[in-house]
Design a protein around this motif. Structure first.
Motif, PDB file in Angstrom:
ATOM      1  N   THR A  42       0.837  -1.209   0.000  1.00  0.00           N
ATOM      2  CA  THR A  42       0.000   0.000   0.000  1.00  0.00           C
ATOM      3  C   THR A  42       0.870   1.256   0.000  1.00  0.00           C
ATOM      4  O   THR A  42       0.582   2.226  -0.717  1.00  0.00           O
ATOM      5  N   VAL A  43       1.953   1.226   0.790  1.00  0.00           N
ATOM      6  CA  VAL A  43       2.879   2.373   0.861  1.00  0.00           C
ATOM      7  C   VAL A  43       3.544   2.584  -0.505  1.00  0.00           C
ATOM      8  O   VAL A  43       3.642   3.711  -0.999  1.00  0.00           O
ATOM      9  N   ILE A  44       4.000   1.476  -1.106  1.00  0.00           N
ATOM     10  CA  ILE A  44       4.653   1.567  -2.432  1.00  0.00           C
ATOM     11  C   ILE A  44       3.690   2.193  -3.437  1.00  0.00           C
ATOM     12  O   ILE A  44       4.061   3.085  -4.205  1.00  0.00           O
ATOM     13  N   MET A  45       2.437   1.729  -3.388  1.00  0.00           N
ATOM     14  CA  MET A  45       1.458   2.217  -4.356  1.00  0.00           C
ATOM     15  C   MET A  45       1.159   3.704  -4.142  1.00  0.00           C
ATOM     16  O   MET A  45       1.212   4.495  -5.085  1.00  0.00           O
ATOM     17  N   GLN A  46       0.876   4.069  -2.890  1.00  0.00           N
ATOM     18  CA  GLN A  46       0.455   5.454  -2.611  1.00  0.00           C
ATOM     19  C   GLN A  46       1.608   6.448  -2.706  1.00  0.00           C
ATOM     20  O   GLN A  46       1.487   7.500  -3.335  1.00  0.00           O
ATOM     21  N   ASN A  47       2.741   6.110  -2.063  1.00  0.00           N
ATOM     22  CA  ASN A  47       3.837   7.081  -1.956  1.00  0.00           C
ATOM     23  C   ASN A  47       4.744   7.154  -3.175  1.00  0.00           C
ATOM     24  O   ASN A  47       5.503   8.115  -3.318  1.00  0.00           O
ATOM     25  N   TYR A  48       4.724   6.125  -4.000  1.00  0.00           N
ATOM     26  CA  TYR A  48       5.655   6.114  -5.137  1.00  0.00           C
ATOM     27  C   TYR A  48       4.936   6.030  -6.488  1.00  0.00           C
ATOM     28  O   TYR A  48       4.970   6.968  -7.274  1.00  0.00           O
ATOM     29  N   LEU A  49       4.269   4.895  -6.732  1.00  0.00           N
ATOM     30  CA  LEU A  49       3.735   4.666  -8.081  1.00  0.00           C
ATOM     31  C   LEU A  49       2.536   5.568  -8.412  1.00  0.00           C
ATOM     32  O   LEU A  49       2.467   6.124  -9.507  1.00  0.00           O
ATOM     33  N   GLU A  50       1.595   5.695  -7.464  1.00  0.00           N
ATOM     34  CA  GLU A  50       0.453   6.585  -7.716  1.00  0.00           C
ATOM     35  C   GLU A  50       0.906   8.041  -7.807  1.00  0.00           C
ATOM     36  O   GLU A  50       0.387   8.817  -8.604  1.00  0.00           O
ATOM     37  N   LYS A  51       1.908   8.362  -6.987  1.00  0.00           N
ATOM     38  CA  LYS A  51       2.450   9.723  -6.994  1.00  0.00           C
ATOM     39  C   LYS A  51       3.128  10.010  -8.342  1.00  0.00           C
ATOM     40  O   LYS A  51       2.995  11.096  -8.903  1.00  0.00           O
ATOM     41  N   ALA A  52       3.850   8.995  -8.858  1.00  0.00           N
ATOM     42  CA  ALA A  52       4.512   9.142 -10.174  1.00  0.00           C
ATOM     43  C   ALA A  52       3.473   9.401 -11.263  1.00  0.00           C
ATOM     44  O   ALA A  52       3.655  10.270 -12.126  1.00  0.00           O
ATOM     45  N   VAL A  53       2.349   8.655 -11.198  1.00  0.00           N
ATOM     46  CA  VAL A  53       1.270   8.828 -12.179  1.00  0.00           C
ATOM     47  C   VAL A  53       0.646  10.219 -12.046  1.00  0.00           C
ATOM     48  O   VAL A  53       0.351  10.892 -13.039  1.00  0.00           O
ATOM     49  N   GLU A  54       0.485  10.653 -10.775  1.00  0.00           N
ATOM     50  CA  GLU A  54      -0.102  11.978 -10.500  1.00  0.00           C
ATOM     51  C   GLU A  54       0.777  13.085 -11.086  1.00  0.00           C
ATOM     52  O   GLU A  54       0.296  13.996 -11.757  1.00  0.00           O
ATOM     53  N   VAL A  55       2.094  12.983 -10.843  1.00  0.00           N
ATOM     54  CA  VAL A  55       3.034  13.996 -11.346  1.00  0.00           C
ATOM     55  C   VAL A  55       3.048  13.968 -12.876  1.00  0.00           C
ATOM     56  O   VAL A  55       3.011  15.009 -13.530  1.00  0.00           O
ATOM     57  N   ALA A  56       3.084  12.740 -13.438  1.00  0.00           N
ATOM     58  CA  ALA A  56       3.103  12.612 -14.904  1.00  0.00           C
ATOM     59  C   ALA A  56       1.821  13.181 -15.506  1.00  0.00           C
ATOM     60  O   ALA A  56       1.853  13.857 -16.541  1.00  0.00           O
TER      61      ALA A  56
END
Length: 744
Positions: A42-56
């Motif tokens: 959940t941390v990986i998804m929220q703090n890294y991958l979802e954040k990467a998608v949000e920034v992109a």
């Protein structure tokens, strides 16, 4: 780096290049943490991958390729991560551990119900049982919720990835796999309906067979799966009718053979691999859905649909024409005047069905070669059902040869050609295999109904058997007249069929001593210029390498000398009759013991170095691509295995046909003519058994792509070396069915 960019967010927000770097850092960091399991999913998804998608996603300047690529990678990483988590939960929920947990939960529920029924006063034990039950129910509910959440996140981001460019088009297979697996999940259907409609229709074309096989009208379960699927297929068909109309019509015409040729069907009584299939309610439902889609296309392209229907009907009637009166005739036979195919002229809207048409994303198909007419003669190809060879004259004036087959389900061949196409795409994407021109030769297959179809005739090819052994002018009789004849070798091995392994081996070695390879003379005879001879021998060796490795990965069997064609212009191999795949050859009465055909004659054609040098190197390069594309290949094959119309499992009738057929020594018909296709009657097993077999096939495929052989993990070089040894081992070859002709 991530921390530093986090602190300087105001600077990052204003600079697109920094945003791109930040997106990539978050994506990579998330992927690495996931791979090493150093953080909670959940941390990986929220703090890294979802954040990467949000920034992109916050970047508006979409013009540069770098920005597009960064976005696509971010979407794909989140989709892959969510998919992995979904698969982890899914596998756990299928495990015996979870089943036991469910059983214990049911027992606890019953106990609580009994306690309530008997109004037993609450005590420490009853409170404990109730609390444990609540905790377990909550845990299972949370697990199901996680499964749903990860599934939706994967579907959403696969769609976004496919919308953001063409580089990841192969992931359409995984998106459709998830959708078809979860057709009962309303959230997934809603997402496909809302977002999936934005995906360009051409991206779904490689999956047309699988999507069309699941069409229906009645069984919607209130979730609208069939409604969404039918609308999608209608959209694809309107945009790309030349690629889809024959596929949809084949489903609508599923039982057309019986309707158009009742007297012929009744007359047919001898052994074939294909018996008429009972039309089930599911088939009827699919036929109705296909007819509805054809009516939708008719509204916009009435002339085209009418012409294609007329052509399909004409092919089906010709396919079922009883050709036994002309069985012994070698030359041309006039097509009877009552055959509709003789009356078809100038079908300006219908492309020649056996032509490969390049997909145009815009849907503007221009300057296509259409059907002008058919030559008034046909010839017979060999084989039990006597398929007919005809010539179609195109609008460009060129004649194109076709093979019309009846009493034969061509869907398996069509689907295997589809897999070859995907493998070619993967080989084309890799620099090493692209520069060596490593591809698999394909031919077009068009199923017309459940029991007939038309194939592209591989012009300028001869079966290996014809060049080497089948005629009086064959290479073995010309260059080694004093050797044993192939017929004698086959009779000797047939007599040894029931003998012990050691005896078989001794007999086989004696045959090998007295039957020496001569295939080196093929290139010497056909290509007299030394430079051309060298080039063609190289092309032959590369072709054997590529088809051997891809054939091994897909578990392709029944590679006897009539099922491998040789192109007399390019010296490349063409594999035909792909009815035995996914290692089903291992469960034949006489099991297949080699991974691919690498007999002495096949090796002889490679020149003095044999399997060393070019062959081994090309095998390794092909295997490396297959292993590096593991996820894509598994996804593609998984979608195919669960295709309800793709009948790939072995059954007694098919096995009997393959290994008790009379071997035609004089069968010299030079193309797609030897043993026929698949059997329509599925092994009489329930869905559960079928799913178990499919899971086993996928598990073995996964092992092959990880280099697991005989319980050991091998490098690419080690795996290729083992396969070459197995394929050339005389002990393995001596155990094969004599009709395979392992001495050739």
């Amino acid at each position: 780096m991530v921390k530093k960019l986090d602190e300087d967010w105001f600077m990052v927000e204003k600079d697109p290049n920094l945003k791109l770097i930040y997106t990539e850092c978050l994506r990579l960091c998330g992927s690495w943490l996931a791979e090493t399991c150093l953080e909670n999913p959940t941390v990986i998804m929220q703090n890294y991958l979802e954040k990467a998608v949000e920034v992109a996603g916050s970047q508006n300047g979409d013009h540069s390729d770098e920005l597009k690529s960064g976005k696509m990678k971010a979407f794909l990483s989140l989709a892959r991560f969510s998919d992995t988590q979904y698969q982890r939960i899914e596998n756990y929920m299928k495990s015996s551990e979870f089943e036991n947990k469910q059983a214990l939960l049911m027992a606890a529920k019953q106990e609580v119900c009994l306690l309530r029924e008997h109004k037993i006063q609450a005590n420490r034990y009853t409170v404990k049982v109730q609390r444990e039950l609540e905790l377990d129910e909550r845990a299972i509910h949370a697990l199901r919720e996680d499964r749903r959440r990860f599934l939706c996140k994967a579907v959403e981001n696969y769609i976004r990835c496919l919308l953001s460019g063409d580089e990841c088009d192969l992931w359409i297979f995984r998106l459709c796999s998830l959708w078809l697996e979860n057709s009962g999940v309303s959230d997934v259907n809603v997402m496909i309906k809302r977002e999936g409609e934005k995906i360009p229709s051409y991206k779904f074309l490689p999956l047309m067979y699988q999507l069309a096989a699941r069409m229906g009208t009645k069984m919607m379960d209130g979730l609208g799966f069939h409604h969404i699927l039918n609308n999608l297929i209608a959209r694809i068909s309107l945009d790309h009718p030349h690629h889809t109309l024959f596929i949809i019509l084949a489903l609508a015409n599923a039982n057309k053979d019986e309707l158009l040729t009742k007297p012929e069907a009744a007359r047919q009584s001898r052994l074939t691999k294909n018996v008429p299939k009972e039309i089930s309610p599911l088939d009827m439902d699919r036929m109705e859905a296909a007819s509805n889609i054809i009516n939708i296309i008719k509204c916009q392209r009435a002339d085209m649909v009418r012409s294609v229907e007329a052509l399909c009907n004409a092919y089906i009637i010709l396919a079922n024409l009883d050709a036994s009166p002309w069985k012994s005739q070698r030359g041309g036979v006039s097509i009877p005047s009552n055959q509709p195919i003789t009356k078809l002229k100038d079908l300006d809207d219908v492309v020649v069905p056996t032509l490969e048409i390049k997909v145009d994303p815009s849907g503007k198909y221009e300057n296509l070669v259409t059907v002008r007419s058919f030559k008034p003669e046909f010839r017979l190809a060999g084989g039990l059902n006597l398929p007919k060879i005809i010539d179609c004259v195109g609008s460009d004036g060129r004649e194109r040869r076709q093979l019309v087959k009846g009493r034969d389900d061509l869907r398996q061949d069509a689907v295997m050609q589809q897999v070859f196409q995907m493998c070619n795409t993967l080989l084309q994407q890799n620099t090493e295999t692209r520069k060596r021109k490593l591809t698999i030769r394909r031919y077009k297959v068009v199923p017309l109904s459940q029991r007939s179809g038309v194939l592209e005739w591989c012009t300028g090819t001869i079966p290996l058997g014809e060049f080497l052994i089948n005629t009086d002018r064959s290479a073995h009789k010309r260059y080694r007249p004093k050797d044993y004849t192939s017929l004698f070798c086959q009779t000797t091995m047939m007599n040894a069929l029931k003998k012990a392994s050691e005896e078989k081996y001794v007999i086989f070695m004696d045959i090998c001593q007295n039957f020496q390879p001569v295939f080196r003379y093929f290139c010497m005879e056909k290509f007299l210029d030394p430079a051309v001879w060298f080039e063609k021998r190289l092309a032959y060796t590369r072709s054997v390498a590529t088809s051997s490795i891809v054939g091994y990965i897909l578990g392709l069997g029944d590679r006897h000398v009539q099922n491998i064609l040789l192109d007399e212009q390019t010296a490349e191999l063409v594999h035909i009759d792909l009815g035995v795949a996914f290692e089903q050859g291992k469960i034949l009465p006489t099991p297949e013991t080699v991974p691919f055909r690498l007999t002495r004659d096949v090796v002889d054609g490679m020149g003095i170095t044999g399997v060393e040098g070019v062959f081994r190197r090309c095998c390794e390069k092909t295997m490396a691509v297959m292993r590096n594309s593991q996820e894509a290949l598994l996804t593609i094959v998984e979608v195919l295995l669960y295709d309800p119309l793709f009948d790939w499992t072995m059954n007694p009738l098919k096995a009997l046909y393959l290994q008790q057929r009379p071997e035609d020594e004089d069968d010299t018909t030079g193309s797609l003519n030897s043993s026929n296709q698949d059997c329509n009657t599925k092994a009489s097993s329930d869905t559960q058994t079928f799913n178990t077999v499919a899971e086993r096939v996928l598990m073995r495929l996964q092992e092959k792509l990880k280099g697991v052989e005989e319980g050991t993990v091998l490098s690419v070089g080690g795996q290729v070396n083992l396969l070459i040894q197995q394929a050339m081992d005389p002990k393995n070859l001596s155990h094969l069915y004599p009709g395979w002709k392992a001495w050739v």
